[in-house]
Design a protein around this motif. Structure first.
Motif, mmCIF file in Angstrom:
data_model
loop_
_atom_site.group_PDB
_atom_site.id
_atom_site.type_symbol
_atom_site.label_atom_id
_atom_site.label_comp_id
_atom_site.label_asym_id
_atom_site.label_seq_id
_atom_site.Cartn_x
_atom_site.Cartn_y
_atom_site.Cartn_z
ATOM 1 N N ALA A 88 -13.534 6.069 13.736
ATOM 2 C CA ALA A 88 -12.223 6.701 13.621
ATOM 3 C C ALA A 88 -11.319 5.820 12.764
ATOM 4 C CB ALA A 88 -11.611 6.904 15.003
ATOM 5 N N PRO A 89 -10.981 6.225 11.539
ATOM 6 C CA PRO A 89 -10.199 5.360 10.656
ATOM 7 C C PRO A 89 -8.784 5.171 11.184
ATOM 8 C CG PRO A 89 -10.407 7.549 9.697
ATOM 9 C CD PRO A 89 -11.303 7.522 10.909
ATOM 10 N N ALA A 90 -8.285 3.940 11.091
ATOM 11 C CA ALA A 90 -6.938 3.617 11.551
ATOM 12 C C ALA A 90 -6.492 2.357 10.826
ATOM 13 C CB ALA A 90 -6.915 3.405 13.064
ATOM 14 N N PRO A 91 -5.185 2.151 10.703
ATOM 15 C CA PRO A 91 -4.705 0.916 10.079
ATOM 16 C C PRO A 91 -5.188 -0.315 10.849
ATOM 17 C CG PRO A 91 -2.921 2.507 10.307
ATOM 18 C CD PRO A 91 -4.085 3.044 11.085
ATOM 19 N N GLN A 92 -5.462 -1.405 10.117
ATOM 20 C CA GLN A 92 -5.854 -2.663 10.728
ATOM 21 C C GLN A 92 -4.960 -3.767 10.172
ATOM 22 O OE1 GLN A 92 -10.035 -3.581 10.747
ATOM 23 N NE2 GLN A 92 -10.642 -1.431 10.790
ATOM 24 N N VAL A 93 -4.485 -4.637 11.045
ATOM 25 C CA VAL A 93 -3.565 -5.708 10.651
ATOM 26 C C VAL A 93 -4.077 -7.024 11.223
ATOM 27 C CG1 VAL A 93 -1.205 -6.567 10.761
ATOM 28 C CG2 VAL A 93 -1.618 -4.102 10.608
ATOM 29 N N TYR A 119 -4.111 -10.106 6.167
ATOM 30 C CA TYR A 119 -4.747 -8.895 5.624
ATOM 31 C C TYR A 119 -4.339 -7.681 6.459
ATOM 32 C CZ TYR A 119 -8.579 -5.805 4.112
ATOM 33 O OH TYR A 119 -9.321 -4.759 3.606
ATOM 34 N N ALA A 120 -3.901 -6.641 5.780
ATOM 35 C CA ALA A 120 -3.572 -5.382 6.461
ATOM 36 C C ALA A 120 -4.064 -4.234 5.605
ATOM 37 C CB ALA A 120 -2.072 -5.258 6.713
ATOM 38 N N THR A 121 -4.581 -3.196 6.241
ATOM 39 C CA THR A 121 -5.210 -2.109 5.489
ATOM 40 C C THR A 121 -4.995 -0.787 6.208
ATOM 41 O OG1 THR A 121 -7.329 -1.318 4.621
ATOM 42 C CG2 THR A 121 -7.415 -2.540 6.668
ATOM 43 N N ALA A 122 -4.868 0.272 5.418
ATOM 44 C CA ALA A 122 -4.753 1.625 5.964
ATOM 45 C C ALA A 122 -5.731 2.527 5.207
ATOM 46 C CB ALA A 122 -3.332 2.159 5.828
ATOM 47 N N PRO A 123 -6.468 3.412 5.915
ATOM 48 C CA PRO A 123 -7.495 4.221 5.264
ATOM 49 C C PRO A 123 -6.909 5.325 4.394
ATOM 50 C CG PRO A 123 -7.268 4.869 7.556
ATOM 51 C CD PRO A 123 -6.396 3.659 7.373
ATOM 52 N N LEU A 124 -7.640 5.669 3.334
ATOM 53 C CA LEU A 124 -7.320 6.805 2.476
ATOM 54 C C LEU A 124 -8.298 7.923 2.835
ATOM 55 C CD1 LEU A 124 -6.994 4.860 -0.901
ATOM 56 C CD2 LEU A 124 -5.158 5.476 0.684
ATOM 57 N N ASP A 147 5.456 -3.001 12.939
ATOM 58 C CA ASP A 147 5.217 -1.667 12.387
ATOM 59 C C ASP A 147 4.538 -1.720 11.016
ATOM 60 O OD1 ASP A 147 7.274 -2.724 10.923
ATOM 61 O OD2 ASP A 147 8.500 -0.911 10.944
ATOM 62 N N ALA A 148 3.952 -2.871 10.657
ATOM 63 C CA ALA A 148 3.338 -2.995 9.325
ATOM 64 C C ALA A 148 2.226 -1.968 9.133
ATOM 65 C CB ALA A 148 2.806 -4.412 9.122
ATOM 66 N N GLY A 149 1.389 -1.758 10.164
ATOM 67 C CA GLY A 149 0.303 -0.788 10.032
ATOM 68 C C GLY A 149 0.823 0.615 9.809
ATOM 69 N N GLU A 150 1.893 0.991 10.531
ATOM 70 C CA GLU A 150 2.444 2.334 10.378
ATOM 71 C C GLU A 150 3.028 2.531 8.987
ATOM 72 O OE1 GLU A 150 5.242 3.035 13.457
ATOM 73 O OE2 GLU A 150 3.848 2.573 15.077
#
Length: 484
Positions: A88-93, A119-124, A147-150
């Motif tokens: 399940a893709p979700a932001p990771q921080v 490192y922080a990432t959000a799926p496309l 709230d960086a992931g959001e």
């Protein structure tokens, strides 16, 4: 945490990602100013220097619009972002990847390719499949905001929208080419003319963009379904009696993007007749709720086989939502997320303006560098919520203590800067600092009095924003040392 996926499912995922990237046409699109702007904003709102869009095909990770580093295509199996393309893709921080065993040995972390720490990432996610990520990083650990992931996920949705909009534009272009081919064939055989015209009418009515046309004398000949809706016309309305006149401009409320009624000579259709072609002209018309609907217009002349101009056609795209999003992104890039105050980037711009005024008029600006005393103890003993409340009170109190033309900015965790152009003298600057101290120290219903170590300096001819900030910072630390 990396999800273990059966080999057959992983192979199918990689094949599906490769097909989607080919369908989107993003890997060979060249430089993209809009995508680069979103990537820069991602770095700004998360407070780290590097950002990029990572796209994954069957074997490779491709980096689009890299910001703060060179970027490259590297083997997919080494990718940090590929972990988000399964499950399940979700932001990771991660404040520090080196402290996570599952990532510490990655080539991008352990030095073989880079030394990524924060490192922080959000799926496309496109059509239900994650094709890559929007990621930001730093070679040093970094405490990301809660709230960086959001916020990164919001920007990832903008990237996906850009990809999908371009795919739609390409599909529309292919459809237009197919229609042109069908029309040419119909014109070559008179028996098919009626069918071609019916197809053209159906196509124009089905297009999700507005299409308007006029003859060579400026008489309106066509409004498709979308254009009729935008201009407040019913499906049964005919436009043959309308011409490009001031009355039509007034009736439809046609205006420039800054709200000025357009002259007839500025209308896209009239410009096409006069100039031959227009591209990306923006205008505004009223929407049903009275707010402006922003349209982007492009058009060309229509000529017959002999080269005579017979009319003009303009296509209209609604860019209202896009412009509003761009405005929100600009606001986010120049303001602190917690307090809403200007951030360092906007403060530097305003300091530059104040220094230019000093060069012209000789009036120096005062700069107050305020550090909230005891802030770490508040965070450590009462928690981050109490710390945020103290910062909000500090922001409100400083804003209330200064003049309307002054700037209060938050440039760090508990560091605030007040810029007061045209202060005039050292004594006036210190009087302002004393007033700020009294206001901060006054008890309020919202909590105990605040105390700030405040350094004061006046701008000098030849100053830059950096030299002025460094001098005020040094003055603040001198005040802080004197209290120990």
């Amino acid at each position: 945490m990396r999800v273990c996926t059966p080999p057959e499912e992983l192979a199918e995922l990689r094949a599906r990602q490769a097909r989607l990237l080919a369908d989107l046409g993003v890997l060979d699109a060249g430089e993209d100013a809009e995508l680069a702007a979103v990537v820069r904003v991602a770095a700004a709102v998360t407070g780290v220097p590097c950002a990029t869009v990572n796209l994954l095909d069957a074997r490779w990770q491709h980096q689009l619009a890299p910001h703060g580093f060179a970027g490259a295509s590297t083997p997919r199996d080494e990718s940090l972002c590929s972990a988000t393309t399964t499950g399940a893709p979700a932001p990771q921080v991660y404040d520090d990847l080196a402290s996570h065993p599952e990532h510490a040995s990655n080539p991008w972390v352990d030095g073989r390719r880079a030394r990524v720490r924060a490192y922080a990432t959000a799926p496309l996610v496109v059509d239900g499949t994650t094709v890559g990520t929007l990621c930001v990083f730093d070679e040093a650990p970094h405490a990301f905001a809660p709230d960086a992931g959001e916020r990164l996920a919001d920007l990832a949705s903008v990237v996906v929208a850009l990809f999908q909009r371009r795919r739609q534009a390409r599909e529309l272009a292919d459809l237009a080419v197919a229609n042109a081919a069908a029309r040419d064939q119909a014109e070559a055989a008179a028996a098919h003319v009626g069918r071609s015209e019916a197809f053209t009418r159906a196509l124009l009515e089905a297009l999700p963009v507005g299409v308007v046309a006029a003859d060579a004398d400026g008489g309106l000949t066509l409004f498709n379904r979308v254009a009729r809706q935008w201009h407040g016309l019913g499906d049964a309305h005919t436009v043959e009696q309308l011409r490009l006149t001031p009355e039509v401009v007034e009736a439809f409320g046609l205006a420039t993007v800054d709200g000025r009624p357009m002259a007839v000579s500025e209308l896209p259709l009239q410009r096409v007749l006069a100039e031959g072609r227009v591209r990306d002209v923006e205008l505004a018309i009223p929407s049903p709720d009275g707010s402006p609907r922003l349209l982007r217009a492009s058009g060309d002349r229509v000529v017959d086989a002999a080269g005579r101009v017979t009319g003009a056609v303009v296509a209209l795209m609604d860019v209202t939502a896009q412009r509003r999003l761009e405005a929100r992104l600009r606001e986010a890039a120049l303001h602190d997320a917690l307090t809403g105050l200007p951030n360092r980037a906007l403060l530097v711009d305003r300091i530059e303006q104040a220094l230019r005024v000093q060069e012209r008029e000789g009036l120096p600006a005062a700069l107050l560098y305020c550090d909230l005393d005891g802030f770490k103890a508040v965070n450590d003993t009462l928690g981050h919520a109490a710390g945020d409340a103290a910062l909000l009170r500090m922001a409100a109190t400083l804003s209330a203590a200064v003049r309307p033309g002054d700037t209060v900015a938050r440039i760090g965790g508990d560091e605030f800067v007040v810029l007061c152009p045209g202060t005039g003298s050292e004594s006036a600057a210190h009087a302002l600092a004393a007033r700020v101290g009294r206001v901060l120290g006054a008890p309020t219903d919202g909590g105990p009095p605040l105390r700030s170590s405040t350094g004061v300096t006046l701008s000098r001819r030849g100053d830059t924003p950096d030299t002025l900030l460094r001098r005020a910072d040094a003055a603040m630390y001198a005040v802080k040392r004197s209290r120990r």
